[in-house]
Scaffold this motif. Structure first.
Motif, PDB file in Angstrom:
ATOM      1  N   GLY A 128       0.821  -1.213   0.000  1.00 41.60           N
ATOM      2  CA  GLY A 128       0.000   0.000   0.000  1.00 41.60           C
ATOM      3  C   GLY A 128       0.854   1.261   0.000  1.00 41.60           C
ATOM      4  O   GLY A 128       0.530   2.239  -0.676  1.00 41.60           O
ATOM      5  N   GLU A 129       1.953   1.225   0.747  1.00 41.52           N
ATOM      6  CA  GLU A 129       2.860   2.381   0.767  1.00 41.52           C
ATOM      7  C   GLU A 129       3.518   2.572  -0.593  1.00 41.52           C
ATOM      8  O   GLU A 129       3.628   3.699  -1.094  1.00 41.52           O
ATOM      9  N   GLN A 130       3.921   1.482  -1.212  1.00 42.93           N
ATOM     10  CA  GLN A 130       4.536   1.575  -2.539  1.00 42.93           C
ATOM     11  C   GLN A 130       3.547   2.173  -3.548  1.00 42.93           C
ATOM     12  O   GLN A 130       3.936   3.009  -4.369  1.00 42.93           O
ATOM     13  N   GLN A 131       2.299   1.772  -3.468  1.00 43.43           N
ATOM     14  CA  GLN A 131       1.313   2.296  -4.414  1.00 43.43           C
ATOM     15  C   GLN A 131       1.055   3.779  -4.172  1.00 43.43           C
ATOM     16  O   GLN A 131       0.871   4.541  -5.110  1.00 43.43           O
ATOM     17  N   ARG A 132       1.068   4.207  -2.910  1.00 40.46           N
ATOM     18  CA  ARG A 132       0.908   5.640  -2.628  1.00 40.46           C
ATOM     19  C   ARG A 132       2.107   6.444  -3.113  1.00 40.46           C
ATOM     20  O   ARG A 132       1.955   7.580  -3.567  1.00 40.46           O
ATOM     21  N   VAL A 133       3.309   5.857  -3.059  1.00 36.98           N
ATOM     22  CA  VAL A 133       4.483   6.508  -3.639  1.00 36.98           C
ATOM     23  C   VAL A 133       4.265   6.661  -5.150  1.00 36.98           C
ATOM     24  O   VAL A 133       4.561   7.709  -5.728  1.00 36.98           O
ATOM     25  N   ALA A 134       3.723   5.639  -5.775  1.00 37.09           N
ATOM     26  CA  ALA A 134       3.456   5.689  -7.221  1.00 37.09           C
ATOM     27  C   ALA A 134       2.439   6.781  -7.553  1.00 37.09           C
ATOM     28  O   ALA A 134       2.565   7.465  -8.572  1.00 37.09           O
TER      29      ALA A 134
END
Length: 189
Positions: A128-134
């Motif tokens: 989820g954190e990676q997707q928010r970075v994206a």
């Protein structure tokens, strides 16, 4: 193989549009054509009243960098860079001021509730954190259009709902037009 035929699509500024359909129906192909990643065999694509089908490759790359933000199902973050550096990349490629870009990236990471994770590499972040970075990366150049190809497809239910809320919040805050390929009927509504 004709994947898309007689497509006539008009999307208004700041509108959120969900593309839904069976697997193999051409949703991702349409998104890639709208995003200028693929070329249509014929027709026009107008974004902000500009016919992108007539742009040279260099002008098209420049247009895409400034006007279109991409969020993919699998975030495509670069493993060797921190979250902050991943967010900054499109702006740096666009030759924007490094200091201003860093400030904007930090602001976006703060909005995404990731300010304290800015110096972490993707392997140190949850899905989820990676997707928010994206999502932050897609917003760094303040594009007028966000294209999201099943952005919540690899997320659990809680992160899926958070991402959906975040996309709506970003549209309300920054006025982007958002086109999403999704299988999630809740998001489409």
């Amino acid at each position: 193989l004709h994947v898309l035929k007689d497509v006539d699509l008009h999307i208004m500024p700041s509108e959120i549009v969900a593309l839904m359909g069976a697997s193999g129906a051409g949703k991702t192909t349409l998104l890639q054509i709208i995003g200028t990643l693929d070329k249509a065999d014929s027709g026009q694509i107008l974004i902000n009243n500009r016919d992108v089908t007539k742009l040279s490759d260099n002008k098209l790359s420049e247009f895409r960098n400034k006007e279109i933000g991409f969020v993919f199902q699998f975030h495509h973050l670069l493993a060797e860079f921190t979250a902050l550096e991943n967010v900054m990349l499109p702006a740096l490629i666009g030759k924007q001021n490094k200091k201003e870009t860093e400030e904007r990236a930090k602001e976006l990471l703060n909005i995404m509730h990731l300010y304290d994770r800015a110096n972490h590499k993707p392997s140190q972040l949850s899905g989820g954190e990676q997707q928010r970075v994206a999502v932050a990366r897609a917003l760094i150049n303040s594009p007028s259009v966000i294209l999201a190809d099943e952005p919540s497809g690899s997320l659990d239910e809680n992160n899926k709902k958070e991402l959906h809320k975040l996309l709506i919040q970003m549209r309300e805050q920054y006025g982007q037009t958002i086109i999403i390929v999704t299988h999630d009927k809740e998001l489409a509504e």
